[in-house]
Design a protein around this motif. Structure first.
Motif, PDB file in Angstrom:
ATOM      1  N   ALA A 139       4.186   9.655  -1.667  1.00  0.00           N
ATOM      2  CA  ALA A 139       4.662   8.620  -0.743  1.00  0.00           C
ATOM      3  C   ALA A 139       4.236   8.901   0.691  1.00  0.00           C
ATOM      4  CB  ALA A 139       6.185   8.537  -0.821  1.00  0.00           C
ATOM      5  N   ALA A 140       4.269   7.861   1.495  1.00  0.00           N
ATOM      6  CA  ALA A 140       3.986   8.039   2.926  1.00  0.00           C
ATOM      7  C   ALA A 140       5.065   8.908   3.559  1.00  0.00           C
ATOM      8  CB  ALA A 140       3.931   6.685   3.626  1.00  0.00           C
ATOM      9  N   LEU A 141       6.289   8.802   3.058  1.00  0.00           N
ATOM     10  CA  LEU A 141       7.389   9.637   3.540  1.00  0.00           C
ATOM     11  C   LEU A 141       8.198  10.114   2.347  1.00  0.00           C
ATOM     12  CD1 LEU A 141       8.711  10.563   6.300  1.00  0.00           C
ATOM     13  CD2 LEU A 141      10.462   8.852   5.817  1.00  0.00           C
ATOM     14  N   PRO A 171       0.820  -1.212   0.000  1.00  0.00           N
ATOM     15  CA  PRO A 171       0.000   0.000   0.000  1.00  0.00           C
ATOM     16  C   PRO A 171       0.851   1.258   0.000  1.00  0.00           C
ATOM     17  CG  PRO A 171       0.033  -0.976   2.183  1.00  0.00           C
ATOM     18  CD  PRO A 171       0.704  -1.962   1.267  1.00  0.00           C
ATOM     19  N   VAL A 172       0.296   2.343  -0.531  1.00  0.00           N
ATOM     20  CA  VAL A 172       1.024   3.609  -0.598  1.00  0.00           C
ATOM     21  C   VAL A 172       1.454   4.072   0.786  1.00  0.00           C
ATOM     22  CG1 VAL A 172       0.804   6.057  -1.199  1.00  0.00           C
ATOM     23  CG2 VAL A 172      -0.043   4.315  -2.768  1.00  0.00           C
ATOM     24  N   LYS A 173       0.697   3.716   1.816  1.00  0.00           N
ATOM     25  CA  LYS A 173       1.033   4.148   3.168  1.00  0.00           C
ATOM     26  C   LYS A 173       2.321   3.504   3.680  1.00  0.00           C
ATOM     27  CE  LYS A 173      -1.836   0.678   5.536  1.00  0.00           C
ATOM     28  NZ  LYS A 173      -2.985   0.491   6.476  1.00  0.00           N
ATOM     29  N   ALA A 174       2.874   2.541   2.918  1.00  0.00           N
ATOM     30  CA  ALA A 174       4.136   1.902   3.303  1.00  0.00           C
ATOM     31  C   ALA A 174       5.237   2.227   2.297  1.00  0.00           C
ATOM     32  CB  ALA A 174       3.957   0.393   3.422  1.00  0.00           C
ATOM     33  N   THR A 175       5.149   3.405   1.667  1.00  0.00           N
ATOM     34  CA  THR A 175       6.132   3.783   0.653  1.00  0.00           C
ATOM     35  C   THR A 175       7.003   4.947   1.109  1.00  0.00           C
ATOM     36  OG1 THR A 175       4.631   5.344  -0.462  1.00  0.00           O
ATOM     37  CG2 THR A 175       4.573   3.041  -1.182  1.00  0.00           C
ATOM     38  N   MET A 176       8.221   4.984   0.582  1.00  0.00           N
ATOM     39  CA  MET A 176       9.147   6.085   0.829  1.00  0.00           C
ATOM     40  C   MET A 176       9.767   6.491  -0.502  1.00  0.00           C
ATOM     41  SD  MET A 176      12.429   6.382   3.421  1.00  0.00           S
ATOM     42  CE  MET A 176      13.182   4.844   2.878  1.00  0.00           C
TER      43      MET A 176
END
Length: 304
Positions: free
Chosen positions: A270-272, A250-255
């Motif tokens: 990205a999430a970060l 998921p996008v919430k686990a992307t950097m």
């Protein structure tokens, strides 16, 4: 959403006074520290503060986001020399599988490839000026790319191999890729540079995905054109979403990590979003900053 605050010291242990200053800023913005630990990495030290009250009871998502933005701004304004700080969402830090996407020129590698190519054409000074303006966001990237590539017309294809041999990875780049992949995460690169340079580099590092522009070659010479659509800032954000979806992450686990204006869309998606020795306009909007040569600071941010 609970988050982790990380303070990254550039090559030295964080002093008690620096940590106390950080705790004070957190407290002034209503955050508590649930736990705290120190980590030692090659070339830098990290303090990880687990925040215990990121979302106060009754706060809406918009209020929580605004509060987090104020905290980030305060941390930058009260920053200590040689210390970088970031509030990292737990959706990234605690994810079993994470997705890391990086820019290439001046991020994964130390150089700007088009400037190395331009040196063979005698247009390095002109191209460097245009590249700098494009990375600041002063010029449309696609327009600037076409202008710069046009100066390469007529070069023999052999210069690509010569330039490839001169490429130097950023410090910590191999460790970042190897350690992340060994832990089961996905690592990829997307570049406004050229596939003829990125493809062998991606194979060497074992990247999961890679995309860059294609230099047009006819009769063994560069034509001064690129084939197909330009990999611009919008395209980079599209690749983040497509590749992470293909990977089942998921996008919430992307950097996303980058240094120039062409990276802003993927960093925002990205999430970060991490600014790596970046231009001021990029640092100003990034969720986190790495202001030393060590690209592998990203491992600490993502909890890998």
């Amino acid at each position: 959403m609970p988050s982790t605050f990380t303070a990254v010291s550039y090559g030295q242990t964080l002093s008690p006074s620096v940590l106390e200053n950080i705790r004070t800023v957190l407290s002034e913005h209503g955050y508590t520290v649930a736990s705290e630990r120190a980590e030692s990495h090659p070339g830098f030290e990290v303090a990880v503060l687990e925040l215990g009250s990121l979302d106060p009871s009754g706060a809406s998502d918009a209020q929580a986001a605004a509060r987090l933005a104020r905290l980030r701004k305060a941390l930058v304004e009260t920053g200590t020399e040689n210390v970088s700080t970031a509030v990292v969402p737990d959706s990234l830090r605690n994810a079993k599988r994470k997705f890391i996407i990086m820019d290439v020129d001046s991020t994964l590698i130390q150089q700007e490839v088009i400037e190395l190519l331009a040196a063979h054409a005698g247009t390095e000074t002109e191209v460097a000026k245009v590249t700098e303006a494009a990375m600041r966001g002063d010029l449309d990237f696609a327009e600037s790319l076409h202008h710069r590539v046009a100066t390469l017309g007529g070069l023999p294809v052999s210069v690509l191999a010569e330039v490839g041999e001169k490429i130097k990875l950023s410090e910590g780049a191999e460790r970042l890729v190897a350690q992340a992949k060994a832990a089961g995460h996905v690592v990829c690169a997307v570049s406004g540079g050229f596939s003829q340079i990125l493809a062998p580099l991606a194979e060497r590092l074992g990247l999961d995905f890679a995309l860059a522009n294609d230099l047009e070659i006819v009769n063994g010479h560069l034509t001064g054109k690129v084939s197909g659509a330009v990999v611009d800032r919008a395209a980079k954000a599209v690749q983040l979403r497509e590749w992470s979806a293909l990977s089942g992450i998921p996008v919430k686990a992307t950097m996303a990590i980058g240094d120039g204006a062409n990276d802003l869309d993927m960093m925002a998606a990205a999430a970060l979003g991490v600014a790596f020795n970046a231009k001021p306009a990029v640092r100003a909007v990034a969720d986190a900053q790495i202001n030393i040569p060590n690209l592998d600071v990203a491992l600490a941010l993502a909890n890998i």
